[in-house]
Design a protein around this motif. Structure first.
Motif, PDB file in Angstrom:
ATOM      1  N   SER A 303      31.898  -4.484  12.631  1.00  0.00           N
ATOM      2  CA  SER A 303      31.117  -3.671  11.708  1.00  0.00           C
ATOM      3  C   SER A 303      29.677  -3.593  12.196  1.00  0.00           C
ATOM      4  O   SER A 303      29.266  -4.328  13.095  1.00  0.00           O
ATOM      5  CB  SER A 303      31.171  -4.257  10.291  1.00  0.00           C
ATOM      6  OG  SER A 303      30.648  -5.575  10.279  1.00  0.00           O
ATOM      7  N   MET A 304      28.936  -2.687  11.586  1.00  0.00           N
ATOM      8  CA  MET A 304      27.538  -2.489  11.943  1.00  0.00           C
ATOM      9  C   MET A 304      26.666  -2.790  10.732  1.00  0.00           C
ATOM     10  O   MET A 304      27.055  -2.538   9.594  1.00  0.00           O
ATOM     11  CB  MET A 304      27.298  -1.051  12.405  1.00  0.00           C
ATOM     12  CG  MET A 304      28.120  -0.615  13.599  1.00  0.00           C
ATOM     13  SD  MET A 304      27.561  -1.368  15.135  1.00  0.00           S
ATOM     14  CE  MET A 304      26.009  -0.518  15.358  1.00  0.00           C
ATOM     15  N   VAL A 305      25.486  -3.319  10.989  1.00  0.00           N
ATOM     16  CA  VAL A 305      24.531  -3.581   9.930  1.00  0.00           C
ATOM     17  C   VAL A 305      23.181  -3.008  10.351  1.00  0.00           C
ATOM     18  O   VAL A 305      22.818  -3.051  11.527  1.00  0.00           O
ATOM     19  CB  VAL A 305      24.414  -5.097   9.633  1.00  0.00           C
ATOM     20  CG1 VAL A 305      23.917  -5.852  10.852  1.00  0.00           C
ATOM     21  CG2 VAL A 305      23.503  -5.350   8.439  1.00  0.00           C
ATOM     22  N   ALA A 306      22.456  -2.422   9.401  1.00  0.00           N
ATOM     23  CA  ALA A 306      21.146  -1.832   9.671  1.00  0.00           C
ATOM     24  C   ALA A 306      20.057  -2.850   9.346  1.00  0.00           C
ATOM     25  O   ALA A 306      20.051  -3.439   8.263  1.00  0.00           O
ATOM     26  CB  ALA A 306      20.945  -0.567   8.847  1.00  0.00           C
ATOM     27  N   VAL A 307      19.146  -3.043  10.291  1.00  0.00           N
ATOM     28  CA  VAL A 307      18.047  -3.988  10.124  1.00  0.00           C
ATOM     29  C   VAL A 307      16.734  -3.212  10.138  1.00  0.00           C
ATOM     30  O   VAL A 307      16.446  -2.484  11.094  1.00  0.00           O
ATOM     31  CB  VAL A 307      18.046  -5.045  11.248  1.00  0.00           C
ATOM     32  CG1 VAL A 307      16.901  -6.032  11.044  1.00  0.00           C
ATOM     33  CG2 VAL A 307      19.383  -5.774  11.296  1.00  0.00           C
ATOM     34  N   ARG A 308      15.960  -3.348   9.080  1.00  0.00           N
ATOM     35  CA  ARG A 308      14.673  -2.654   9.021  1.00  0.00           C
ATOM     36  C   ARG A 308      13.682  -3.332   9.964  1.00  0.00           C
ATOM     37  O   ARG A 308      13.517  -4.550   9.948  1.00  0.00           O
ATOM     38  CB  ARG A 308      14.126  -2.675   7.595  1.00  0.00           C
ATOM     39  CG  ARG A 308      12.770  -1.997   7.468  1.00  0.00           C
ATOM     40  CD  ARG A 308      12.157  -2.182   6.100  1.00  0.00           C
ATOM     41  NE  ARG A 308      12.910  -1.485   5.068  1.00  0.00           N
ATOM     42  CZ  ARG A 308      12.461  -1.334   3.824  1.00  0.00           C
ATOM     43  NH1 ARG A 308      11.294  -1.840   3.475  1.00  0.00           N
ATOM     44  NH2 ARG A 308      13.188  -0.691   2.935  1.00  0.00           N
ATOM     45  N   LEU A 309      12.994  -2.516  10.777  1.00  0.00           N
ATOM     46  CA  LEU A 309      12.025  -3.040  11.736  1.00  0.00           C
ATOM     47  C   LEU A 309      10.581  -2.733  11.351  1.00  0.00           C
ATOM     48  O   LEU A 309       9.662  -3.169  12.047  1.00  0.00           O
ATOM     49  CB  LEU A 309      12.303  -2.464  13.133  1.00  0.00           C
ATOM     50  CG  LEU A 309      13.671  -2.776  13.744  1.00  0.00           C
ATOM     51  CD1 LEU A 309      13.757  -2.173  15.137  1.00  0.00           C
ATOM     52  CD2 LEU A 309      13.923  -4.272  13.790  1.00  0.00           C
ATOM     53  N   SER A 310      10.372  -1.979  10.285  1.00  0.00           N
ATOM     54  CA  SER A 310       9.009  -1.629   9.878  1.00  0.00           C
ATOM     55  C   SER A 310       8.926  -1.610   8.359  1.00  0.00           C
ATOM     56  O   SER A 310       9.943  -1.489   7.668  1.00  0.00           O
ATOM     57  CB  SER A 310       8.599  -0.265  10.449  1.00  0.00           C
ATOM     58  OG  SER A 310       9.458   0.755   9.959  1.00  0.00           O
ATOM     59  N   GLU A 311       7.718  -1.726   7.855  1.00  0.00           N
ATOM     60  CA  GLU A 311       7.473  -1.686   6.418  1.00  0.00           C
ATOM     61  C   GLU A 311       6.799  -0.366   6.060  1.00  0.00           C
ATOM     62  O   GLU A 311       5.769  -0.009   6.640  1.00  0.00           O
ATOM     63  CB  GLU A 311       6.580  -2.857   5.990  1.00  0.00           C
ATOM     64  CG  GLU A 311       7.241  -4.218   6.131  1.00  0.00           C
ATOM     65  CD  GLU A 311       8.420  -4.395   5.181  1.00  0.00           C
ATOM     66  OE1 GLU A 311       8.413  -3.749   4.102  1.00  0.00           O
ATOM     67  OE2 GLU A 311       9.338  -5.170   5.510  1.00  0.00           O
ATOM     68  N   ASP A 312       7.387   0.367   5.117  1.00  0.00           N
ATOM     69  CA  ASP A 312       6.848   1.670   4.730  1.00  0.00           C
ATOM     70  C   ASP A 312       5.479   1.516   4.065  1.00  0.00           C
ATOM     71  O   ASP A 312       5.261   0.601   3.271  1.00  0.00           O
ATOM     72  CB  ASP A 312       7.786   2.371   3.746  1.00  0.00           C
ATOM     73  CG  ASP A 312       9.167   2.609   4.334  1.00  0.00           C
ATOM     74  OD1 ASP A 312       9.338   2.350   5.535  1.00  0.00           O
ATOM     75  OD2 ASP A 312      10.056   3.039   3.587  1.00  0.00           O
ATOM     76  N   HIS A 313       4.587   2.441   4.384  1.00  0.00           N
ATOM     77  CA  HIS A 313       3.302   2.524   3.691  1.00  0.00           C
ATOM     78  C   HIS A 313       3.458   3.517   2.533  1.00  0.00           C
ATOM     79  O   HIS A 313       3.038   4.664   2.617  1.00  0.00           O
ATOM     80  CB  HIS A 313       2.199   2.996   4.647  1.00  0.00           C
ATOM     81  CG  HIS A 313       1.946   2.052   5.771  1.00  0.00           C
ATOM     82  ND1 HIS A 313       1.653   2.467   7.048  1.00  0.00           N
ATOM     83  CD2 HIS A 313       1.957   0.700   5.815  1.00  0.00           C
ATOM     84  CE1 HIS A 313       1.483   1.414   7.824  1.00  0.00           C
ATOM     85  NE2 HIS A 313       1.665   0.334   7.106  1.00  0.00           N
ATOM     86  N   LYS A 314       4.078   3.080   1.462  1.00  0.00           N
ATOM     87  CA  LYS A 314       4.292   3.926   0.288  1.00  0.00           C
ATOM     88  C   LYS A 314       3.375   3.481  -0.843  1.00  0.00           C
ATOM     89  O   LYS A 314       3.107   2.282  -1.002  1.00  0.00           O
ATOM     90  CB  LYS A 314       5.752   3.841  -0.177  1.00  0.00           C
ATOM     91  CG  LYS A 314       6.745   4.559   0.726  1.00  0.00           C
ATOM     92  CD  LYS A 314       8.144   4.444   0.167  1.00  0.00           C
ATOM     93  CE  LYS A 314       9.144   5.244   0.992  1.00  0.00           C
ATOM     94  NZ  LYS A 314       8.958   6.695   0.846  1.00  0.00           N
ATOM     95  N   PRO A 315       2.901   4.424  -1.657  1.00  0.00           N
ATOM     96  CA  PRO A 315       1.987   4.048  -2.739  1.00  0.00           C
ATOM     97  C   PRO A 315       2.629   3.177  -3.809  1.00  0.00           C
ATOM     98  O   PRO A 315       1.921   2.519  -4.570  1.00  0.00           O
ATOM     99  CB  PRO A 315       1.554   5.403  -3.316  1.00  0.00           C
ATOM    100  CG  PRO A 315       2.614   6.362  -2.904  1.00  0.00           C
ATOM    101  CD  PRO A 315       3.105   5.883  -1.580  1.00  0.00           C
ATOM    102  N   ILE A 316       3.974   3.155  -3.876  1.00  0.00           N
ATOM    103  CA  ILE A 316       4.640   2.325  -4.872  1.00  0.00           C
ATOM    104  C   ILE A 316       4.635   0.853  -4.468  1.00  0.00           C
ATOM    105  O   ILE A 316       4.839  -0.034  -5.296  1.00  0.00           O
ATOM    106  CB  ILE A 316       6.089   2.823  -5.096  1.00  0.00           C
ATOM    107  CG1 ILE A 316       6.672   2.207  -6.369  1.00  0.00           C
ATOM    108  CG2 ILE A 316       6.957   2.529  -3.884  1.00  0.00           C
ATOM    109  CD1 ILE A 316       8.034   2.757  -6.731  1.00  0.00           C
ATOM    110  N   VAL A 317       4.397   0.570  -3.185  1.00  0.00           N
ATOM    111  CA  VAL A 317       4.315  -0.817  -2.721  1.00  0.00           C
ATOM    112  C   VAL A 317       3.024  -1.433  -3.260  1.00  0.00           C
ATOM    113  O   VAL A 317       1.945  -0.854  -3.088  1.00  0.00           O
ATOM    114  CB  VAL A 317       4.341  -0.873  -1.180  1.00  0.00           C
ATOM    115  CG1 VAL A 317       4.202  -2.305  -0.692  1.00  0.00           C
ATOM    116  CG2 VAL A 317       5.631  -0.248  -0.657  1.00  0.00           C
ATOM    117  N   PRO A 318       3.090  -2.578  -3.929  1.00  0.00           N
ATOM    118  CA  PRO A 318       1.890  -3.150  -4.562  1.00  0.00           C
ATOM    119  C   PRO A 318       0.712  -3.326  -3.609  1.00  0.00           C
ATOM    120  O   PRO A 318      -0.424  -3.004  -3.959  1.00  0.00           O
ATOM    121  CB  PRO A 318       2.391  -4.496  -5.102  1.00  0.00           C
ATOM    122  CG  PRO A 318       3.855  -4.290  -5.329  1.00  0.00           C
ATOM    123  CD  PRO A 318       4.302  -3.363  -4.245  1.00  0.00           C
ATOM    124  N   SER A 319       0.971  -3.826  -2.405  1.00  0.00           N
ATOM    125  CA  SER A 319      -0.130  -4.041  -1.468  1.00  0.00           C
ATOM    126  C   SER A 319      -0.770  -2.720  -1.044  1.00  0.00           C
ATOM    127  O   SER A 319      -1.991  -2.620  -0.897  1.00  0.00           O
ATOM    128  CB  SER A 319       0.374  -4.800  -0.236  1.00  0.00           C
ATOM    129  OG  SER A 319       1.409  -4.071   0.413  1.00  0.00           O
TER     130      SER A 319
END
Length: 356
Positions: A303-319
């Protein structure tokens, strides 16, 4: 290109760049690969396309200015409108509609010119590979250390009038001590394609310049060079955006594969030729790694699994929301999360302040 008769039979093979016909596909391919005439004609065509893009940029800037002036006139008359002015207002509205149509036509021509430039670049790469047909989606092969890479790309314009996305899958970089690196770039443009075009033309040069200024190659020095190159490219484009009243912007995903011999191997010794991957993102574009999971039992399937390599710069993200509000921006939910000036982390956009 193969020209056909009315009956559908192939009767000649033509090079549209040089405007010459050839007796067979093999002769045509040799012409495209080795002919000095084809090379000079291709360079001349690229030069003409770039010149046409510059003309269209200037024309679009003037057209946007005319539309803004017309909008101001319409708004001014709306404050004290009389019944006798209704006909005049209709004429202004019709004039604005015509100007919008002309602007869309310019944007369409600009997009066509860019597509021709990208198709020519992909064709030049494919001609360097002897046994492959000339196709725009042909993978590009790279080698870094002991690692062999193959990169391909697919893009979809969607419902936009102009393709606002760009990519680079043939970014060749070299450290100050001569080590070879391979870069891959994806841009998701918005509000026009001028920003993505500028990044395509200047980011690689700026990145190489910043890499050259570092004493050697490491994860730290490469990360620092990437940040410096992005800031430099953004500064350069923002100067032009403010001058020409441009709202164009873009997000970015950049991947760089570079040799890294400093990490110990499984036996505690260095592994010559080993590589690492650096991922940089600006905005909400995302890099994902697909990893193969081997089955534990004989009856289980891989099977295959997707691994996120970056963090989105979205306004909903608290930071990210905290960063935006600290700079005077406003984050609000209007169907989707929206950011009001100054904006989130993206390239370009004349109303957007320095991104972090």
């Amino acid at each position: 290109m193969v020209a056909k008769s009315k009956g559908g039979a192939d009767h000649r093979h033509a090079c549209l760049v040089c405007r010459r016909t050839f007796p067979s596909a093999g002769v045509l391919k040799r012409h495209e690969r080795y002919s000095d005439l084809h090379k000079s004609s291709s360079e001349r065509q690229d030069e003409m396309l770039h010149h046409r893009k510059m003309e269209l940029r200037a024309a679009m800037h003037m057209q946007r200015g005319r539309i803004m002036e017309l909008d101001a006139e319409i708004d001014g008359q709306a404050l004290g409108r009389l019944s006798s002015q209704v006909l005049h207002d209709d004429m202004l509205s019709s004039q604005r509609t015509l100007m919008e149509m002309q602007l869309r036509q310019m944007l369409f021509e600009y997009g066509q010119a860019q597509e021709m430039i990208e198709d020519a670049r992909c064709s030049r790469h494919s001609r360097r590979r002897k046994h492959q047909p000339i196709r725009a989606t042909l993978p590009v092969e790279k080698r870094v250390g002991r690692l062999s890479l193959a990169a391909g790309v697919a893009s979809w314009q969607g419902n936009k009038d102009v393709q606002e996305d760009r990519y680079i899958i043939d970014m060749d970089l070299k450290s100050s001590d001569g080590q070879v690196m391979a870069g891959f770039l994806v841009l998701d443009g918005h509000s026009g394609s001028l920003c993505v075009d500028y990044i395509i033309e200047h980011l690689t040069k700026n990145l190489q310049k910043c890499i050259n200024s570092k004493p050697g190659l490491s994860s730290e020095t490469l990360s620092q060079a990437v940040i410096e190159a992005c800031v430099l490219t953004d500064d350069e484009f923002l100067q032009r955006a403010r001058k020409d009243e441009l709202n164009d912007g873009s997000t970015l995903i950049l991947g760089i594969v570079f040799p890294e011999d400093s990490r110990p191997g499984p036996l505690g010794v260095r592994a010559p030729g080993s590589c690492r991957l650096l991922i940089a993102n600006v905005g909400d574009s995302r890099a994902v790694l697909c990893r193969d999971i081997q089955p534990q039992g004989a009856l289980e399937e891989p099977s295959m699994v997707a691994v996120r390599l970056s963090e989105d710069h979205k306004p909903i993200v608290p930071s990210e929301q905290k960063r935006i509000e600290a700079r005077g921006g406003i984050v609000d939910l209007q169907g989707v999360w929206r950011v009001f000036t100054p904006g989130p982390t993206v390239f370009g956009g004349k109303h957007i302040s320095r991104w972090g």
